[in-house]
Design an enzyme around this catalytic site. Sequence first.
Site, short mmCIF file in Angstrom:
data_model
loop_
_atom_site.label_atom_id
_atom_site.label_comp_id
_atom_site.label_asym_id
_atom_site.label_seq_id
_atom_site.Cartn_x
_atom_site.Cartn_y
_atom_site.Cartn_z
N SER A 135 -0.35 -23.27 18.16
CA SER A 135 -1.74 -23.24 18.65
C SER A 135 -2.38 -24.61 18.48
O SER A 135 -2.04 -25.34 17.54
CB SER A 135 -2.54 -22.21 17.85
N TYR A 178 -6.44 -19.54 9.64
CA TYR A 178 -5.49 -19.38 10.76
C TYR A 178 -4.91 -20.74 11.15
O TYR A 178 -3.70 -20.89 11.33
CB TYR A 178 -6.24 -18.76 11.95
N1 LIG Z 1 -4.89 -15.69 22.07
C1 LIG Z 1 -5.07 -16.95 21.78
O1 LIG Z 1 -6.16 -17.54 21.98
C2 LIG Z 1 -3.93 -17.77 21.21
C3 LIG Z 1 -4.05 -19.17 21.25
C4 LIG Z 1 -3.02 -19.94 20.72
C5 LIG Z 1 -1.92 -19.33 20.16
N2 LIG Z 1 -1.83 -17.97 20.14
C6 LIG Z 1 -0.67 -17.37 19.50
O2 LIG Z 1 0.11 -16.71 20.46
C7 LIG Z 1 0.79 -15.60 19.85
C8 LIG Z 1 0.55 -14.36 20.67
O3 LIG Z 1 -0.85 -14.09 20.70
P1 LIG Z 1 -1.54 -13.13 21.79
O4 LIG Z 1 -2.73 -13.83 22.32
O5 LIG Z 1 -0.52 -12.63 22.74
O6 LIG Z 1 -2.07 -12.00 20.82
P2 LIG Z 1 -1.80 -10.45 20.71
O7 LIG Z 1 -1.71 -9.82 22.05
O8 LIG Z 1 -2.81 -9.96 19.72
O9 LIG Z 1 -0.33 -10.40 20.06
C9 LIG Z 1 -0.08 -10.59 18.70
C10 LIG Z 1 1.27 -9.96 18.39
O10 LIG Z 1 1.59 -10.17 17.01
C11 LIG Z 1 2.15 -8.97 16.52
N3 LIG Z 1 2.10 -8.90 15.08
C12 LIG Z 1 1.04 -9.08 14.25
N4 LIG Z 1 1.43 -8.90 12.97
C13 LIG Z 1 2.75 -8.59 13.01
C14 LIG Z 1 3.73 -8.28 12.02
N5 LIG Z 1 3.42 -8.25 10.71
N6 LIG Z 1 5.00 -8.05 12.41
C15 LIG Z 1 5.33 -8.06 13.72
N7 LIG Z 1 4.45 -8.33 14.71
C16 LIG Z 1 3.18 -8.59 14.34
C17 LIG Z 1 1.31 -7.89 17.19
O11 LIG Z 1 1.96 -6.67 17.04
P3 LIG Z 1 1.18 -5.26 16.82
O12 LIG Z 1 1.03 -4.66 18.19
O13 LIG Z 1 2.10 -4.46 15.95
O14 LIG Z 1 -0.14 -5.56 16.16
C18 LIG Z 1 1.31 -8.45 18.61
O15 LIG Z 1 2.52 -8.12 19.24
C19 LIG Z 1 0.26 -15.53 18.41
O16 LIG Z 1 1.17 -16.18 17.54
C20 LIG Z 1 -1.02 -16.32 18.47
O17 LIG Z 1 -1.35 -16.88 17.21
C21 LIG Z 1 -2.80 -17.17 20.67
#
Ligand SMILES: NC(=O)c1ccc[n+]([C@@H]2O[C@H](COP(=O)([O-])OP(=O)(O)OC[C@H]3O[C@@H](n4cnc5c(N)ncnc54)[C@H](OP(=O)(O)O)[C@@H]3O)[C@@H](O)[C@H]2O)c1
Length: 251
Positions: free
Chosen positions: A144, A157
């Site tokens: 990120s 974070y």
């Molecule tokens: N959205 C943003 O603005 C953004 C920006 C930069 C980077 N990112 C990164 O991109 C990645 C994906 O984010 P997203 O936006 O797609 O968010 P998201 O839809 O909330 O996805 C997060 C994922 O992490 C999983 N997770 C959380 N804790 C876990 C655990 N203990 N074991 C296994 N899985 C776990 C969740 O599973 P559950 O369904 O079980 O909760 C979900 O599949 C993340 O690493 C995030 O930090 C996001």
Amino acid sequence: MKDAFGTPQSLLVLGGTSQIALATARRLIARRTRTVWLAGRPTLALETAASELRALGADVHTVAFDALDPDSHETALGKVFSEGDVDMVLLAFGILGDQAHDEREPASAVRVAQTNYTGAVSAGLVAARALQTQGHGSLVVLSSVAGERARRSNFIYGSSKAGLDAFAQGLGDALHGTGVHVMVVRPGFVRSKMTAGLEETPLATTPEAVATAIELGLRRRSQTVWVPGALRVVMSALRHVPRGVFRRLPV
Ligand SMILES: NC(=O)c1ccc[n+]([C@@H]2O[C@H](COP(=O)([O-])OP(=O)(O)OC[C@H]3O[C@@H](n4cnc5c(N)ncnc54)[C@H](OP(=O)(O)O)[C@@H]3O)[C@@H](O)[C@H]2O)c1
């Protein structure tokens, strides 16, 4: 094996309900990807995600995976790799946490760090070794921009992502020349369930845009991908802003 455009035939997603990961899987299935493993905590959402990808014509499996249980990672990933080659592993799990709450409750802050950083160190090393054993493949890591420079508003974070980013860069160097490619993806604000209800920051983007950038990065065998690309320039300037000024910026 990947095709000439770098599209994987088989994909393993760690964090199988991630909206960014699922947008990426949909995009890759529309190209050539045929086998998808969704690894995640066993929930209805995980099975629903698998059904939706199956409807697009892919052979989709689920496997139990918890980032917070590193002792189980060898077994969980071993099961997937024992079924056949995996051309791409997408490390997509992560939690944002709640900065104000986590500052008051150190145990919650530790959970953010353990999920985003130590969970990824464990899963990343297990995946890297499996890819190296098969002799090819890509490990794509969702880092990120938050990891580029600690911000007052989300430094718990951000620091976990800084650790993850440094780890993934080092792992990429360690695997250079082995046939395994590590790609670090640094999105800015992405409209997903992780950011639902939060105020958008400038250059906000979508899971689909991240998916497009990942596909292009695979084709180019990029080491680092910013989404949107303009963030690379913005962050290289912000990185050098003096602390006293940076502290007062509304970021
Ligand atoms: N959205 C943003 O603005 C953004 C920006 C930069 C980077 N990112 C990164 O991109 C990645 C994906 O984010 P997203 O936006 O797609 O968010 P998201 O839809 O909330 O996805 C997060 C994922 O992490 C999983 N997770 C959380 N804790 C876990 C655990 N203990 N074991 C296994 N899985 C776990 C969740 O599973 P559950 O369904 O079980 O909760 C979900 O599949 C993340 O690493 C995030 O930090 C996001």
